[in-house]
Design an enzyme around this catalytic site. Structure first.
Site, PDB file in Angstrom:
ATOM      1  N   THR A  93       0.869  -1.183   0.000  1.00 22.71           N
ATOM      2  CA  THR A  93       0.000   0.000   0.000  1.00 22.71           C
ATOM      3  C   THR A  93       0.908   1.236   0.000  1.00 22.71           C
ATOM      4  OG1 THR A  93      -0.078  -0.221   2.421  1.00 22.71           O
ATOM      5  CG2 THR A  93      -1.962  -1.055   1.188  1.00 22.71           C
ATOM      6  N   PHE A 163       2.264  -6.005  13.278  1.00 22.77           N
ATOM      7  CA  PHE A 163       3.188  -5.124  14.003  1.00 22.77           C
ATOM      8  C   PHE A 163       4.633  -5.594  13.952  1.00 22.77           C
ATOM      9  CE2 PHE A 163      -0.994  -4.376  15.894  1.00 22.77           C
ATOM     10  CZ  PHE A 163      -1.054  -2.983  15.829  1.00 22.77           C
ATOM     11  N   LEU A 222      -1.824   2.800  12.215  1.00 20.32           N
ATOM     12  CA  LEU A 222      -1.188   4.061  11.815  1.00 20.32           C
ATOM     13  C   LEU A 222      -0.677   4.792  13.053  1.00 20.32           C
ATOM     14  CD1 LEU A 222      -3.586   5.502   9.061  1.00 20.32           C
ATOM     15  CD2 LEU A 222      -1.464   4.244   8.770  1.00 20.32           C
ATOM     16  N   ASN A 225       2.651   3.253  14.446  1.00 23.90           N
ATOM     17  CA  ASN A 225       3.831   3.639  13.662  1.00 23.90           C
ATOM     18  C   ASN A 225       4.156   5.116  13.851  1.00 23.90           C
ATOM     19  OD1 ASN A 225       4.496   1.156  12.765  1.00 23.90           O
ATOM     20  ND2 ASN A 225       3.763   1.418  10.674  1.00 23.90           N
ATOM     21  N   ALA A 226       3.139   5.959  13.961  1.00 28.50           N
ATOM     22  CA  ALA A 226       3.385   7.391  14.157  1.00 28.50           C
ATOM     23  C   ALA A 226       4.079   7.627  15.503  1.00 28.50           C
ATOM     24  CB  ALA A 226       2.066   8.159  14.088  1.00 28.50           C
ATOM     25  N   PHE A 227       3.616   6.943  16.556  1.00 27.23           N
ATOM     26  CA  PHE A 227       4.241   7.127  17.879  1.00 27.23           C
ATOM     27  C   PHE A 227       5.687   6.631  17.880  1.00 27.23           C
ATOM     28  CE2 PHE A 227       1.326   8.160  21.551  1.00 27.23           C
ATOM     29  CZ  PHE A 227       0.329   8.717  20.783  1.00 27.23           C
ATOM     30  N   CYS A 277       7.653   1.556   6.059  1.00 26.86           N
ATOM     31  CA  CYS A 277       6.414   1.839   6.795  1.00 26.86           C
ATOM     32  C   CYS A 277       6.304   3.238   7.381  1.00 26.86           C
ATOM     33  CB  CYS A 277       6.245   0.816   7.912  1.00 26.86           C
ATOM     34  SG  CYS A 277       5.943  -0.839   7.278  1.00 26.86           S
ATOM     35  N   LYS A 340      18.013  -1.103   8.208  1.00 29.65           N
ATOM     36  CA  LYS A 340      18.386  -1.490   9.568  1.00 29.65           C
ATOM     37  C   LYS A 340      19.107  -2.816   9.467  1.00 29.65           C
ATOM     38  CE  LYS A 340      15.160  -3.307  12.263  1.00 29.65           C
ATOM     39  NZ  LYS A 340      13.886  -3.695  12.942  1.00 29.65           N
ATOM     40  N   ARG A 347      14.232  -0.310   1.412  1.00 30.33           N
ATOM     41  CA  ARG A 347      13.229   0.710   1.114  1.00 30.33           C
ATOM     42  C   ARG A 347      13.361   1.908   2.058  1.00 30.33           C
ATOM     43  NH1 ARG A 347       7.945  -3.085   0.766  1.00 30.33           N
ATOM     44  NH2 ARG A 347       9.049  -4.121   2.467  1.00 30.33           N
TER      45      ARG A 347
HETATM   46  P1  NAD Z   1       5.809  -6.129  -0.287  1.00 29.61           P
HETATM   47  O1  NAD Z   1       5.895  -5.169  -1.400  1.00 29.61           O
HETATM   48  O2  NAD Z   1       7.043  -6.803   0.232  1.00 29.61           O
HETATM   49  O3  NAD Z   1       4.801  -7.317  -0.698  1.00 29.61           O
HETATM   50  C1  NAD Z   1       3.570  -7.122  -1.295  1.00 29.61           C
HETATM   51  C2  NAD Z   1       3.367  -8.214  -2.355  1.00 29.61           C
HETATM   52  O4  NAD Z   1       2.019  -8.133  -2.831  1.00 29.61           O
HETATM   53  C3  NAD Z   1       4.254  -8.077  -3.581  1.00 29.61           C
HETATM   54  O5  NAD Z   1       5.031  -9.249  -3.734  1.00 29.61           O
HETATM   55  C4  NAD Z   1       3.277  -7.877  -4.748  1.00 29.61           C
HETATM   56  O6  NAD Z   1       3.682  -8.494  -5.942  1.00 29.61           O
HETATM   57  C5  NAD Z   1       2.022  -8.512  -4.204  1.00 29.61           C
HETATM   58  N1  NAD Z   1       0.788  -8.057  -4.838  1.00 29.61           N
HETATM   59  C6  NAD Z   1       0.358  -6.785  -5.060  1.00 29.61           C
HETATM   60  N2  NAD Z   1      -0.855  -6.792  -5.620  1.00 29.61           N
HETATM   61  C7  NAD Z   1      -1.229  -8.086  -5.774  1.00 29.61           C
HETATM   62  C8  NAD Z   1      -2.389  -8.719  -6.276  1.00 29.61           C
HETATM   63  N3  NAD Z   1      -3.430  -8.023  -6.728  1.00 29.61           N
HETATM   64  N4  NAD Z   1      -2.428 -10.068  -6.286  1.00 29.61           N
HETATM   65  C9  NAD Z   1      -1.381 -10.790  -5.809  1.00 29.61           C
HETATM   66  N5  NAD Z   1      -0.252 -10.235  -5.302  1.00 29.61           N
HETATM   67  C10 NAD Z   1      -0.181  -8.898  -5.282  1.00 29.61           C
HETATM   68  O7  NAD Z   1       5.049  -5.377   0.891  1.00 29.61           O
HETATM   69  P2  NAD Z   1       5.153  -5.676   2.471  1.00 29.61           P
HETATM   70  O8  NAD Z   1       6.353  -5.014   3.042  1.00 29.61           O
HETATM   71  O9  NAD Z   1       4.931  -7.124   2.700  1.00 29.61           O
HETATM   72  O10 NAD Z   1       3.898  -4.848   2.998  1.00 29.61           O
HETATM   73  C11 NAD Z   1       2.572  -5.289   2.775  1.00 29.61           C
HETATM   74  C12 NAD Z   1       1.644  -4.478   3.652  1.00 29.61           C
HETATM   75  O11 NAD Z   1       1.951  -4.717   5.042  1.00 29.61           O
HETATM   76  C13 NAD Z   1       1.725  -2.966   3.471  1.00 29.61           C
HETATM   77  O12 NAD Z   1       0.457  -2.413   3.648  1.00 29.61           O
HETATM   78  C14 NAD Z   1       2.640  -2.535   4.613  1.00 29.61           C
HETATM   79  O13 NAD Z   1       2.386  -1.199   5.012  1.00 29.61           O
HETATM   80  C15 NAD Z   1       2.223  -3.482   5.713  1.00 29.61           C
HETATM   81  N6  NAD Z   1       3.244  -3.733   6.736  1.00 29.61           N
HETATM   82  C16 NAD Z   1       4.557  -3.905   6.376  1.00 29.61           C
HETATM   83  C17 NAD Z   1       5.504  -4.188   7.357  1.00 29.61           C
HETATM   84  C18 NAD Z   1       6.953  -4.366   7.002  1.00 29.61           C
HETATM   85  O14 NAD Z   1       7.762  -4.419   7.918  1.00 29.61           O
HETATM   86  N7  NAD Z   1       7.325  -4.462   5.735  1.00 29.61           N
HETATM   87  C19 NAD Z   1       5.115  -4.328   8.685  1.00 29.61           C
HETATM   88  C20 NAD Z   1       3.770  -4.178   9.008  1.00 29.61           C
HETATM   89  C21 NAD Z   1       2.845  -3.889   8.021  1.00 29.61           C
HETATM   90  C1  UDX Z   2       8.263  -0.625  11.884  1.00 29.82           C
HETATM   91  C2  UDX Z   2       7.553  -0.885  13.213  1.00 29.82           C
HETATM   92  O1  UDX Z   2       8.522  -0.985  14.257  1.00 29.82           O
HETATM   93  C3  UDX Z   2       6.740  -2.157  13.137  1.00 29.82           C
HETATM   94  O2  UDX Z   2       6.005  -2.345  14.345  1.00 29.82           O
HETATM   95  C4  UDX Z   2       5.780  -2.031  11.961  1.00 29.82           C
HETATM   96  O3  UDX Z   2       5.014  -3.215  11.836  1.00 29.82           O
HETATM   97  C5  UDX Z   2       6.526  -1.754  10.674  1.00 29.82           C
HETATM   98  O4  UDX Z   2       7.323  -0.577  10.830  1.00 29.82           O
HETATM   99  P1  UDX Z   2      10.444  -1.593  10.711  1.00 29.82           P
HETATM  100  O5  UDX Z   2      10.324  -0.385   9.853  1.00 29.82           O
HETATM  101  O6  UDX Z   2      10.571  -2.926  10.068  1.00 29.82           O
HETATM  102  O7  UDX Z   2       9.176  -1.702  11.692  1.00 29.82           O
HETATM  103  O8  UDX Z   2      11.715  -1.445  11.689  1.00 29.82           O
HETATM  104  P2  UDX Z   2      11.975  -0.571  12.991  1.00 29.82           P
HETATM  105  O9  UDX Z   2      12.727  -1.411  13.937  1.00 29.82           O
HETATM  106  O10 UDX Z   2      10.766   0.070  13.512  1.00 29.82           O
HETATM  107  O11 UDX Z   2      12.971   0.538  12.466  1.00 29.82           O
HETATM  108  C6  UDX Z   2      12.543   1.564  11.581  1.00 29.82           C
HETATM  109  C7  UDX Z   2      13.670   2.535  11.360  1.00 29.82           C
HETATM  110  O12 UDX Z   2      13.914   3.303  12.542  1.00 29.82           O
HETATM  111  C8  UDX Z   2      15.010   1.874  11.018  1.00 29.82           C
HETATM  112  O13 UDX Z   2      15.671   2.627  10.032  1.00 29.82           O
HETATM  113  C9  UDX Z   2      15.756   1.919  12.326  1.00 29.82           C
HETATM  114  O14 UDX Z   2      17.145   1.897  12.160  1.00 29.82           O
HETATM  115  C10 UDX Z   2      15.280   3.259  12.889  1.00 29.82           C
HETATM  116  N1  UDX Z   2      15.404   3.364  14.342  1.00 29.82           N
HETATM  117  C11 UDX Z   2      14.720   2.495  15.146  1.00 29.82           C
HETATM  118  C12 UDX Z   2      16.187   4.373  14.907  1.00 29.82           C
HETATM  119  O15 UDX Z   2      16.788   5.170  14.196  1.00 29.82           O
HETATM  120  N2  UDX Z   2      16.255   4.473  16.272  1.00 29.82           N
HETATM  121  C13 UDX Z   2      15.586   3.624  17.104  1.00 29.82           C
HETATM  122  O16 UDX Z   2      15.693   3.787  18.322  1.00 29.82           O
HETATM  123  C14 UDX Z   2      14.797   2.609  16.516  1.00 29.82           C
END
Ligand code: NAD
Ligand code: UDX
Length: 463
Positions: A93, A163, A222, A225-227, A277, A340, A347
């Site tokens: 998204t 999360f 949301l 993540n904002a906090f 995120c 990290k 990303r």
């Molecule tokens: P990602 O880009 O790694 O994976 C998403 C996958 O969905 C891709 O492989 C893409 O090809 C597939 N896709 C898209 N549209 C499709 C469709 N119509 N049919 C089938 N496959 C389709 O993304 P992600 O990092 O896994 O994040 C997914 C969601 O989870 C986002 O909303 C993100 O904000 C949320 N989220 C991510 C994290 C994280 O740490 N990456 C943590 C918590 C929540």
């Molecule tokens: C975050 C949230 O932590 C997770 O709960 C949510 O589901 C997805 O987004 P992520 O982005 O995977 O997870 O990693 P996170 O450990 O939160 O780190 C995010 C960024 O903040 C990294 O670049 C990390 O290096 C940085 N960071 C984290 C700092 O600079 N200082 C800190 O104290 C903690």
């Protein structure tokens, strides 16, 4: 209802690990993860378990155990939807790059496509679970599509945000602080919530499974993540003040973190947060607040992003300034490119933006990251469209060995907190560099005193 078949649309950083853990913990449930991206599915099915597309500590072991038993990766999206009682939507998204809300709102086109596909295929009642992070009230849109384009079957929409943090995805999934499930307050809604609670209850304590209405659940993600991001921007704001005043941000973080109301976690000053995120979700929050006319709320949260951008810029400016106001044709080595440690995800990594600034100053960048390939680094820079592909290739070279990467460098910048960096023979690295040898520790992970005693001119964040 007892769940025996789950489908997850999206085999990415969330869908892959989350479903692998569900499959491992629930051998009685068949879990099929589908994706449009054929290469990604091929990689998840790679017989060599080390080649699965996502690096997370502990993940390959879990996939190895469950894959082919009750965990399947497939491109047959419609078949998997048809067979499943529960469908998780775990697609990306990203921030919109066009039209209304460009640069702020979440792009929901992939979500809508999933909803339409589910509506088309479903011949029996289904539970549809929002696993992706979504704007509050998205469930309304999904429900409208399902009810108006479907085959007359009943859908229950649940919000079950994820999360997990990357790098610790497996432990986060195995021992979550909480599982959040939002659903309708009708009896059908409650039944659907219960069915999903029962899946998680296979390994998560019931007290940690929180149920709410759908909107609270969507908005809680949301908000969380904002906090979290706000804490980083807050400590980073203090890091700049520390640098001016002689205070040390690590000492300040320790002192405030011992206040039990503040707590010690997530107070590490850094070159700035990255990842897919935080920025995306806060921009989305800002957009939602604005769309309701809540300008003060929007401005308040936007500052978190403004501060983060400032921190990245400040880091690159400090490198240029310290190197006598010119880095033209000087070799600057980046240790780390991932956003990290313990992930191959890049990303929104701060490294991309710091490199871009330094290339604008005509620096030569050498990069070593234990998990990120040279192609990925080039494509991250090309995506910014600041300069030609050829110029990026000419300016940025990747090494698979840190010692080689640091040889003949004027400065080293630590962009990712990989543990191995602290174990290096820093005397050897120092000896191979131009003098004076500068070190900019964007993560405050190295021993400043030791490096200074070797001869490095050391600059941490906030000291
Ligand atoms: P990602 O880009 O790694 O994976 C998403 C996958 O969905 C891709 O492989 C893409 O090809 C597939 N896709 C898209 N549209 C499709 C469709 N119509 N049919 C089938 N496959 C389709 O993304 P992600 O990092 O896994 O994040 C997914 C969601 O989870 C986002 O909303 C993100 O904000 C949320 N989220 C991510 C994290 C994280 O740490 N990456 C943590 C918590 C929540
Ligand atoms: C975050 C949230 O932590 C997770 O709960 C949510 O589901 C997805 O987004 P992520 O982005 O995977 O997870 O990693 P996170 O450990 O939160 O780190 C995010 C960024 O903040 C990294 O670049 C990390 O290096 C940085 N960071 C984290 C700092 O600079 N200082 C800190 O104290 C903690």
């Amino acid at each position: 209802m007892k769940i025996t078949k789950i489908c997850c649309i999206g085999a990415g950083y969330v869908g892959g690990p989350t479903m692998a853990v569900i499959a491992q913990k629930c051998p009685h449930i068949q879990v099929t993860v589908v994706d449009l991206n054929e290469q990604r599915i091929t990689d998840w099915n790679d017989p060599d378990i080390d080649n699965i597309p996502i690096y997370e500590p502990g993940l390959s072991e879990i996939v190895a155990e469950a894959r082919g038993r009750n965990l399947f990766f497939s491109t047959e999206v419609e078949k998997a939807i048809d067979e499943a009682q529960v469908i998780f939507i775990s697609v990306n998204t990203p921030t919109k790059t066009y039209g209304k809300g460009k640069g702020m709102a979440a792009d929901l086109k992939y979500i809508e496509l999933c909803a339409r596909q589910i509506a088309k295929v479903a011949k029996q009642n289904k539970i549809v679970v929002e696993k992706s992070t979504l704007p509050v009230r998205t469930a309304e849109a999904i429900k409208s599509i399902l009810d108006n384009t479907g085959n007359g079957v009943q859908f229950q929409i649940l919000s079950n945000p994820e999360f997990l943090a990357e790098g610790t995805a497996v432990t986060d999934l195995l021992n979550p602080d909480r599982i959040l499930i939002g659903g309708d307050t009708t009896s059908e809604g409650e039944e659907a919530i219960k069915a999903l609670v029962d899946v998680y209850a296979n390994w998560v304590d019931k007290e940690k499974i929180l149920t709410t209405n759908v909107w609270s659940s969507e908005l809680s993600k949301l908000t969380a993540n904002a906090f979290l991001a706000q804490r980083i921007s807050s400590i980073n704001a203090m890091s700049e003040l520390c640098e001016k005043t002689g205070a040390d941000v690590n000492e300040v973080a320790r002192a405030i973190g011992m206040d039990s109301r503040i707590g010690p976690k997530f107070l590490k000053a850094s070159v700035g947060f990255g990842g897919s995120c935080f920025q995306k979700d806060i921009l989305n929050l800002v957009y939602i607040a604005k769309s309701y006319g809540l300008n003060e709320v929007a401005d308040y949260w936007e500052q978190v992003i403004i501060m983060n951008d400032h921190q990245k810029k400040r880091f690159s400016s400090k490198i240029v300034q310290t190197l006598y106001n010119t880095v033209a044709d000087k070799k600057i080595t980046f240790l780390g490119w991932a956003f990290k440690k313990d992930t191959n995800d890049t990303r929104e990594s701060a490294a991309i933006y710091v490199a871009d600034d330094l290339i604008n100053e005509q620096a030569k960048i050498a990069v070593y990251d234990p998990k990120v390939s040279g192609n990925k680094i080039q494509s991250d820079l090309n995506y910014l469209e600041t300069r030609s592909i050829e110029e990026n290739k000419d300016r940025v070279v990747t090494f698979d060995n840190a010692y080689e990467a640091c040889k003949d460098a004027h400065a080293i910048a630590v962009l990712t907190e990989w543990d191995e960096f602290a174990t290096y023979d820093w005397q050897r690295i120092y000896d191979s560099m131009h003098k004076p040898a500068f070190l900019f520790d964007g993560r405050n992970i190295l021993d400043a005193e030791k490096l200074e005693s070797i001869g490095f001119i050391y600059n941490g964040i906030g000291s």
